[in-house]
Write a protein that holds these residues in place. Sequence first.
Motif, PDB file in Angstrom:
ATOM      1  N   LEU A 120       0.825  -1.208   0.000  1.00  0.00           N
ATOM      2  CA  LEU A 120       0.000   0.000   0.000  1.00  0.00           C
ATOM      3  C   LEU A 120       0.863   1.263   0.000  1.00  0.00           C
ATOM      4  O   LEU A 120       0.544   2.237  -0.691  1.00  0.00           O
ATOM      5  N   LEU A 121       1.947   1.252   0.772  1.00  0.00           N
ATOM      6  CA  LEU A 121       2.863   2.397   0.757  1.00  0.00           C
ATOM      7  C   LEU A 121       3.476   2.588  -0.627  1.00  0.00           C
ATOM      8  O   LEU A 121       3.575   3.718  -1.122  1.00  0.00           O
ATOM      9  N   ASP A 122       3.876   1.496  -1.261  1.00  0.00           N
ATOM     10  CA  ASP A 122       4.457   1.589  -2.605  1.00  0.00           C
ATOM     11  C   ASP A 122       3.455   2.148  -3.611  1.00  0.00           C
ATOM     12  O   ASP A 122       3.802   2.970  -4.452  1.00  0.00           O
ATOM     13  N   ILE A 123       2.198   1.712  -3.514  1.00  0.00           N
ATOM     14  CA  ILE A 123       1.157   2.244  -4.403  1.00  0.00           C
ATOM     15  C   ILE A 123       0.976   3.732  -4.154  1.00  0.00           C
ATOM     16  O   ILE A 123       0.866   4.521  -5.099  1.00  0.00           O
ATOM     17  N   LEU A 124       0.981   4.123  -2.887  1.00  0.00           N
ATOM     18  CA  LEU A 124       0.841   5.538  -2.545  1.00  0.00           C
ATOM     19  C   LEU A 124       2.004   6.357  -3.106  1.00  0.00           C
ATOM     20  O   LEU A 124       1.795   7.425  -3.694  1.00  0.00           O
ATOM     21  N   PHE A 125       3.239   5.854  -2.957  1.00  0.00           N
ATOM     22  CA  PHE A 125       4.401   6.582  -3.460  1.00  0.00           C
ATOM     23  C   PHE A 125       4.361   6.735  -4.980  1.00  0.00           C
ATOM     24  O   PHE A 125       4.669   7.804  -5.511  1.00  0.00           O
ATOM     25  N   VAL A 126       3.970   5.686  -5.685  1.00  0.00           N
ATOM     26  CA  VAL A 126       3.880   5.765  -7.148  1.00  0.00           C
ATOM     27  C   VAL A 126       2.766   6.730  -7.542  1.00  0.00           C
ATOM     28  O   VAL A 126       2.930   7.535  -8.461  1.00  0.00           O
ATOM     29  N   PHE A 127       1.651   6.686  -6.836  1.00  0.00           N
ATOM     30  CA  PHE A 127       0.553   7.599  -7.119  1.00  0.00           C
ATOM     31  C   PHE A 127       0.988   9.052  -6.932  1.00  0.00           C
ATOM     32  O   PHE A 127       0.705   9.908  -7.772  1.00  0.00           O
ATOM     33  N   VAL A 128       1.680   9.329  -5.830  1.00  0.00           N
ATOM     34  CA  VAL A 128       2.158  10.696  -5.571  1.00  0.00           C
ATOM     35  C   VAL A 128       3.145  11.120  -6.653  1.00  0.00           C
ATOM     36  O   VAL A 128       3.076  12.246  -7.169  1.00  0.00           O
ATOM     37  N   LEU A 129       4.052  10.224  -7.024  1.00  0.00           N
ATOM     38  CA  LEU A 129       5.023  10.539  -8.071  1.00  0.00           C
ATOM     39  C   LEU A 129       4.326  10.852  -9.387  1.00  0.00           C
ATOM     40  O   LEU A 129       4.664  11.839 -10.064  1.00  0.00           O
TER      41      LEU A 129
END
Length: 175
Positions: A44-53
């Motif tokens: 979930l953190l990785d998805i959030l980071f990619v989304f923010v990027l």
Amino acid sequence: MSGFPPPQGEFGPPPAPAYAYPPQVSGPSEQMLANQGARLGARLLDILFVFVLMAVVAGGSALVHAMAPGSEALGVITGVIAIISLVVLVFHEPFMNWKFGGTLGKQICGLRVARLEDGRNISLGRAFGRFLVVFPMGFVPFLSLLNLLWCCWDKPYRQCLHDKAATTVVVKRAP
């Protein structure tokens, strides 16, 4: 008793019995395995980071369009931004798993991706193979969910489908 060896048949000794299944590789102990909650949190953190990027990239693209409306260079700039976004999207996870043992989400959650057979960090090729299995699953309804949930009932190594395909395992980072 004669000094001759026992009879072995016409073509030598009988063949060794073939295994019905390949012998089990030695893997990590139960205490070393990452729990499912930490794995889910890391994903979930990785998805959030990619989304923010991606949001930052899209915002930058919109800013460029607002600053130079009607410019012919916009097509080139938009193309460059799209290529950079695609490269980051495709190379981020494999590179991080190879170079640092895990993505930023895995690092925050104290996890590491390791080779099942010996616990060492995975190679870049294996990291790409692992990613090339998980990425397309995201486009098939319910397959990505099944992939992520697979570790909940998998025994003995709590592997997801992409872990099985790449013969990797997610373990706790050494303190």
